[in-house]
Design a protein around this motif. Structure first.
Motif, PDB file in Angstrom:
ATOM      1  N   ASN A 282      -2.677  -9.162  -3.679  1.00 28.41           N
ATOM      2  CA  ASN A 282      -3.884  -8.816  -3.290  1.00 28.41           C
ATOM      3  C   ASN A 282      -4.068  -7.164  -3.279  1.00 28.41           C
ATOM      4  O   ASN A 282      -5.049  -6.702  -3.901  1.00 28.41           O
ATOM      5  CB  ASN A 282      -4.568  -9.564  -2.147  1.00 28.41           C
ATOM      6  CG  ASN A 282      -6.077  -9.244  -1.889  1.00 28.41           C
ATOM      7  OD1 ASN A 282      -6.751  -9.613  -2.889  1.00 28.41           O
ATOM      8  ND2 ASN A 282      -6.307  -8.884  -0.660  1.00 28.41           N
TER       9      ASN A 282
ATOM     10  N   MET B  98      -6.265  -4.374  -5.771  1.00 34.88           N
ATOM     11  CA  MET B  98      -7.037  -3.610  -5.128  1.00 34.88           C
ATOM     12  C   MET B  98      -6.974  -2.256  -5.144  1.00 34.88           C
ATOM     13  O   MET B  98      -7.857  -1.345  -5.445  1.00 34.88           O
ATOM     14  CB  MET B  98      -7.367  -3.888  -3.548  1.00 34.88           C
ATOM     15  CG  MET B  98      -8.313  -3.281  -2.724  1.00 34.88           C
ATOM     16  SD  MET B  98      -7.781  -3.210  -1.056  1.00 34.88           S
ATOM     17  CE  MET B  98      -6.545  -2.080  -1.093  1.00 34.88           C
TER      18      MET B  98
ATOM     19  N   VAL C 166       0.992 -13.260  -2.035  1.00 40.57           N
ATOM     20  CA  VAL C 166      -0.492 -13.521  -2.294  1.00 40.57           C
ATOM     21  C   VAL C 166      -0.965 -12.112  -1.723  1.00 40.57           C
ATOM     22  O   VAL C 166      -1.772 -11.469  -2.272  1.00 40.57           O
ATOM     23  CB  VAL C 166      -1.336 -14.740  -1.636  1.00 40.57           C
ATOM     24  CG1 VAL C 166      -2.724 -14.521  -1.550  1.00 40.57           C
ATOM     25  CG2 VAL C 166      -1.060 -15.779  -2.436  1.00 40.57           C
ATOM     26  N   THR C 167      -0.738 -11.933  -0.358  1.00 39.83           N
ATOM     27  CA  THR C 167      -1.380 -10.543   0.213  1.00 39.83           C
ATOM     28  C   THR C 167      -0.791  -9.486  -0.634  1.00 39.83           C
ATOM     29  O   THR C 167      -1.419  -8.577  -1.005  1.00 39.83           O
ATOM     30  CB  THR C 167      -0.695 -10.644   1.944  1.00 39.83           C
ATOM     31  OG1 THR C 167      -0.818 -11.800   2.182  1.00 39.83           O
ATOM     32  CG2 THR C 167      -1.477  -9.500   2.425  1.00 39.83           C
TER      33      THR C 167
ATOM     34  N   PHE D 166       3.926 -13.957   1.896  1.00 33.90           N
ATOM     35  CA  PHE D 166       3.175 -12.725   1.810  1.00 33.90           C
ATOM     36  C   PHE D 166       3.147 -11.979   0.233  1.00 33.90           C
ATOM     37  O   PHE D 166       2.490 -11.183   0.061  1.00 33.90           O
ATOM     38  CB  PHE D 166       3.726 -11.410   2.581  1.00 33.90           C
ATOM     39  CG  PHE D 166       3.730 -11.811   3.946  1.00 33.90           C
ATOM     40  CD1 PHE D 166       2.842 -11.562   4.824  1.00 33.90           C
ATOM     41  CD2 PHE D 166       4.991 -12.196   4.642  1.00 33.90           C
ATOM     42  CE1 PHE D 166       2.529 -11.824   6.206  1.00 33.90           C
ATOM     43  CE2 PHE D 166       5.104 -12.561   6.093  1.00 33.90           C
ATOM     44  CZ  PHE D 166       3.848 -12.624   6.895  1.00 33.90           C
TER      45      PHE D 166
ATOM     46  N   PRO E  95      -7.762   1.333   7.442  1.00 36.75           N
ATOM     47  CA  PRO E  95      -6.774   2.402   7.230  1.00 36.75           C
ATOM     48  C   PRO E  95      -5.940   1.870   5.972  1.00 36.75           C
ATOM     49  O   PRO E  95      -5.481   2.869   5.129  1.00 36.75           O
ATOM     50  CB  PRO E  95      -6.055   2.584   8.218  1.00 36.75           C
ATOM     51  CG  PRO E  95      -6.473   1.141   9.282  1.00 36.75           C
ATOM     52  CD  PRO E  95      -7.664   0.749   8.547  1.00 36.75           C
ATOM     53  N   ALA E  96      -6.104   0.891   5.631  1.00 36.57           N
ATOM     54  CA  ALA E  96      -4.976   0.140   4.514  1.00 36.57           C
ATOM     55  C   ALA E  96      -5.945   0.075   3.097  1.00 36.57           C
ATOM     56  O   ALA E  96      -5.450   0.542   2.236  1.00 36.57           O
ATOM     57  CB  ALA E  96      -4.439  -1.059   4.593  1.00 36.57           C
ATOM     58  N   THR E  97      -7.045  -0.558   3.258  1.00 39.36           N
ATOM     59  CA  THR E  97      -7.665  -0.731   2.094  1.00 39.36           C
ATOM     60  C   THR E  97      -8.963   0.288   1.742  1.00 39.36           C
ATOM     61  O   THR E  97      -9.285   0.403   0.632  1.00 39.36           O
ATOM     62  CB  THR E  97      -8.590  -1.978   2.002  1.00 39.36           C
ATOM     63  OG1 THR E  97      -9.487  -1.980   3.154  1.00 39.36           O
ATOM     64  CG2 THR E  97      -7.502  -3.083   2.268  1.00 39.36           C
TER      65      THR E  97
ATOM     66  N   VAL F  38      -5.200 -14.751   2.624  1.00 36.97           N
ATOM     67  CA  VAL F  38      -5.048 -13.895   1.741  1.00 36.97           C
ATOM     68  C   VAL F  38      -4.516 -12.409   2.462  1.00 36.97           C
ATOM     69  O   VAL F  38      -3.523 -12.013   2.399  1.00 36.97           O
ATOM     70  CB  VAL F  38      -6.181 -13.507   0.707  1.00 36.97           C
ATOM     71  CG1 VAL F  38      -5.962 -12.457  -0.303  1.00 36.97           C
ATOM     72  CG2 VAL F  38      -6.530 -14.814  -0.136  1.00 36.97           C
ATOM     73  N   SER F  39      -5.635 -11.897   2.951  1.00 37.16           N
ATOM     74  CA  SER F  39      -5.424 -10.647   3.660  1.00 37.16           C
ATOM     75  C   SER F  39      -5.103 -10.811   5.253  1.00 37.16           C
ATOM     76  O   SER F  39      -4.816 -10.020   5.884  1.00 37.16           O
ATOM     77  CB  SER F  39      -6.553  -9.408   3.370  1.00 37.16           C
ATOM     78  OG  SER F  39      -7.716 -10.302   3.364  1.00 37.16           O
TER      79      SER F  39
ATOM     80  N   HIS G 150       0.808  -1.174   0.166  1.00 37.74           N
ATOM     81  CA  HIS G 150      -0.191   0.000  -0.117  1.00 37.74           C
ATOM     82  C   HIS G 150       0.934   1.417   0.202  1.00 37.74           C
ATOM     83  O   HIS G 150       0.467   2.059  -0.818  1.00 37.74           O
ATOM     84  CB  HIS G 150      -0.917  -0.007   1.458  1.00 37.74           C
ATOM     85  CG  HIS G 150      -2.117   0.937   1.276  1.00 37.74           C
ATOM     86  ND1 HIS G 150      -1.589   2.257   1.746  1.00 37.74           N
ATOM     87  CD2 HIS G 150      -3.136   0.934   0.949  1.00 37.74           C
ATOM     88  CE1 HIS G 150      -2.731   2.902   1.422  1.00 37.74           C
ATOM     89  NE2 HIS G 150      -3.686   2.328   1.192  1.00 37.74           N
TER      90      HIS G 150
ATOM     91  N   LYS H 238      -3.118 -13.099   7.696  1.00 40.35           N
ATOM     92  CA  LYS H 238      -1.949 -13.933   7.399  1.00 40.35           C
ATOM     93  C   LYS H 238      -1.584 -14.630   9.079  1.00 40.35           C
ATOM     94  O   LYS H 238      -0.391 -14.914   8.945  1.00 40.35           O
ATOM     95  CB  LYS H 238      -1.100 -13.304   6.811  1.00 40.35           C
ATOM     96  CG  LYS H 238      -1.009 -12.641   5.558  1.00 40.35           C
ATOM     97  CD  LYS H 238      -1.183 -13.822   4.509  1.00 40.35           C
ATOM     98  CE  LYS H 238       0.128 -14.507   4.091  1.00 40.35           C
ATOM     99  NZ  LYS H 238       0.138 -15.389   3.365  1.00 40.35           N
TER     100      LYS H 238
ATOM    101  N   THR I  44       0.254 -12.117  11.501  1.00 39.93           N
ATOM    102  CA  THR I  44       0.986 -13.499  11.481  1.00 39.93           C
ATOM    103  C   THR I  44       0.729 -13.574  13.105  1.00 39.93           C
ATOM    104  O   THR I  44       0.192 -14.675  13.378  1.00 39.93           O
ATOM    105  CB  THR I  44       2.299 -13.599  11.370  1.00 39.93           C
ATOM    106  OG1 THR I  44       3.202 -12.653  11.987  1.00 39.93           O
ATOM    107  CG2 THR I  44       2.788 -13.508  10.105  1.00 39.93           C
TER     108      THR I  44
END
Lengths: 72, 359
Positions: free
Chosen positions: A28, A32, A24-25, A22, B60-62, B163-164, A2, B166, B109
């Motif tokens: 993603n 986005m 894939v993250t 990470f 805040p990120a997306t 995916v998001s 980001h 983790k 994580t």
């Protein structure tokens, strides 16, 4: 990811570094944010428990990858 | 930005088919959800005074946003009754405070889950469980409010496992992690009373809980016996950081401690003082970080209970969320560490169903 893309959108070159689990993250978030093919540097995982010599090897590899991205 | 504008999905007039449809859309936590029929969502919305387009939290990120309507849909799916909805709303408003860092604490994580602690009369009014089997199954209010939080994270904020989200291992609280503070037999002022809300107001406190550690002590019969057990759990090498702590003390343990005249703040101060590892000990497991030590021992900004050569858990006794909870029998308290190696998420609270100092 980001932050890297945000820098690019502000006209500042940036390189995102990401460890393998990470990927894939990161993809993603790039998707986005509208840049699904945004290139980034892949680094072996993990980082935190490695010795300094091992980190140096990873850093050199990451540096080469980063140069490739910045020169594109 | 809302992920999608609200729309009606039509499926055959069959409940099981509707549940299967929700599975197919990926709208679940792995368990069946209640299909969010329009009338149920509208009933839920009756318990929130603001327009359904009102944004209660944003990522805040997306940039994803959760509206009152989206929260209501997911609360229905989680199995909430309409009267539980103000707790869900207040919890997300608390999570939306920047210091909670709900992106990091739900994506990392570390695998933390938002622990909700409801304090005040509303817990009893709703029929929440604050006693036996506190963190276990059996109470619809606790179970479904906690589940609504997870479904909103998955469906509205797209915190998708793998995916998001983790989380290396996750934790069972990621299905639901919601309790009430026990009032019956509680010798101390309730949490909500210490939070300085007006009389009669109930609150929800959110804490990014990174797991659950049972503290068993049936033989201890002094405050020091009991609290040294808890402090040891707080300071175990796997858990100790500068982060905050949640401690839920069982009534049996509380009777020992409060019976000796100890107040809640006495307990927090004692736990803070005792929950430490030495610098050498931290180095022995490879977890010592000088900047963390310096942060805790900073000149002019060090809590008086901090001792040289020791790394305490947290920065002050107020980094301990201490409540009473659990059944009458059993010397089983628990410690729940906060997420992250540092202090990246700090607990937050909000009043439930009322607006204080709002525009």
């Amino acid at each position: 990811m980001h932050d890297g893309i945000s820098f690019e959108q502000l006209g500042k070159r940036a390189v995102v570094l990401c460890t393998e689990p990470f990927k894939v993250t990161a993809q993603n978030i790039a998707r986005m944010m509208g840049l699904p093919d945004y290139p980034f540097v892949m680094v072996e995982h993990p980082i935190g428990s490695r010795s300094l010599p091992e980190i140096k090897v990873l850093a050199e590899s990451a540096y080469e990858q980063a140069l490739g991205i910045l020169h594109d | 930005m809302p992920l999608d504008s609200a729309r009606i999905h039509e499926v055959s007039d069959d409940l099981l088919a509707a549940m299967d449809y929700c599975f197919e859309q990926g709208w679940t936590d792995g368990l069946p959800v209640v299909p969010p029929r329009v009338e149920r969502v509208e009933e839920m919305l009756q318990f929130e005074g603001r327009p359904q387009e009102t944004v209660i939290a944003s990522h805040p990120a997306t940039g994803y946003e959760c509206t009152v309507h989206a929260a209501a849909v997911n609360a229905v799916m989680a199995g909430c009754k309409a009267e539980y909805f103000p707790v869900v709303i207040a919890a997300f408003e608390a999570m939306n405070e920047p210091d909670f860092n709900f992106h990091g604490s739900t994506a990392s994580t570390g695998g933390s889950a938002p622990l909700l602690v409801v304090s005040g009369e509303m817990a009893d009014d709703l029929g929440m469980n604050s006693e036996v089997n506190l963190f276990g199954p059996g109470n619809r209010v606790n179970a479904t409010i906690g589940r609504a939080i997870r479904l909103i994270l998955i469906n509205v904020f797209r915190m998708i496992p793998g995916v998001s989200d983790k989380s290396t291992q996750g934790n069972p609280g990621k299905f639901s992690f919601c309790i009430a503070e026990r009032r019956r037999g509680n010798p101390w002022p309730l949490l909500v009373e210490e939070q300085d809300y007006p009389d009669g107001v109930s609150s929800v406190t959110v804490f990014a809980g990174g797991g659950f550690c049972n503290v068993e002590n049936h033989g201890g019969n002094t405050p020091e016996h009991v609290l040294n057990s808890i402090a040891d759990a707080m300071a175990n090498y796997g858990c100790i950081t500068l982060g905050q702590s949640a401690v839920v003390m069982a009534p049996e343990h509380v009777r020992v401690v409060a019976g000796a005249g100890w107040s809640r703040s006495d307990v927090k101060e004692y736990l803070f003082k005792q929950a430490y590892r030495t610098v050498d000990g931290m180095k022995s497991v490879g977890k010592y970080r000088q900047r963390e030590y310096d942060k805790q021992h900073a000149d002019g900004d060090t809590h008086p209970l901090v001792e040289d050569g020791k790394l305490h858990r947290g920065l002050t006794p107020d980094d301990i969320l201490l409540v009473v909870g659990g059944g009458d029998a059993g010397g089983h308290s628990c410690f729940i560490p906060s997420w992250s190696r540092a202090r990246s998420s700090l607990m937050q609270s909000k009043p439930i169903g009322v607006c204080i100092d709002c525009d």
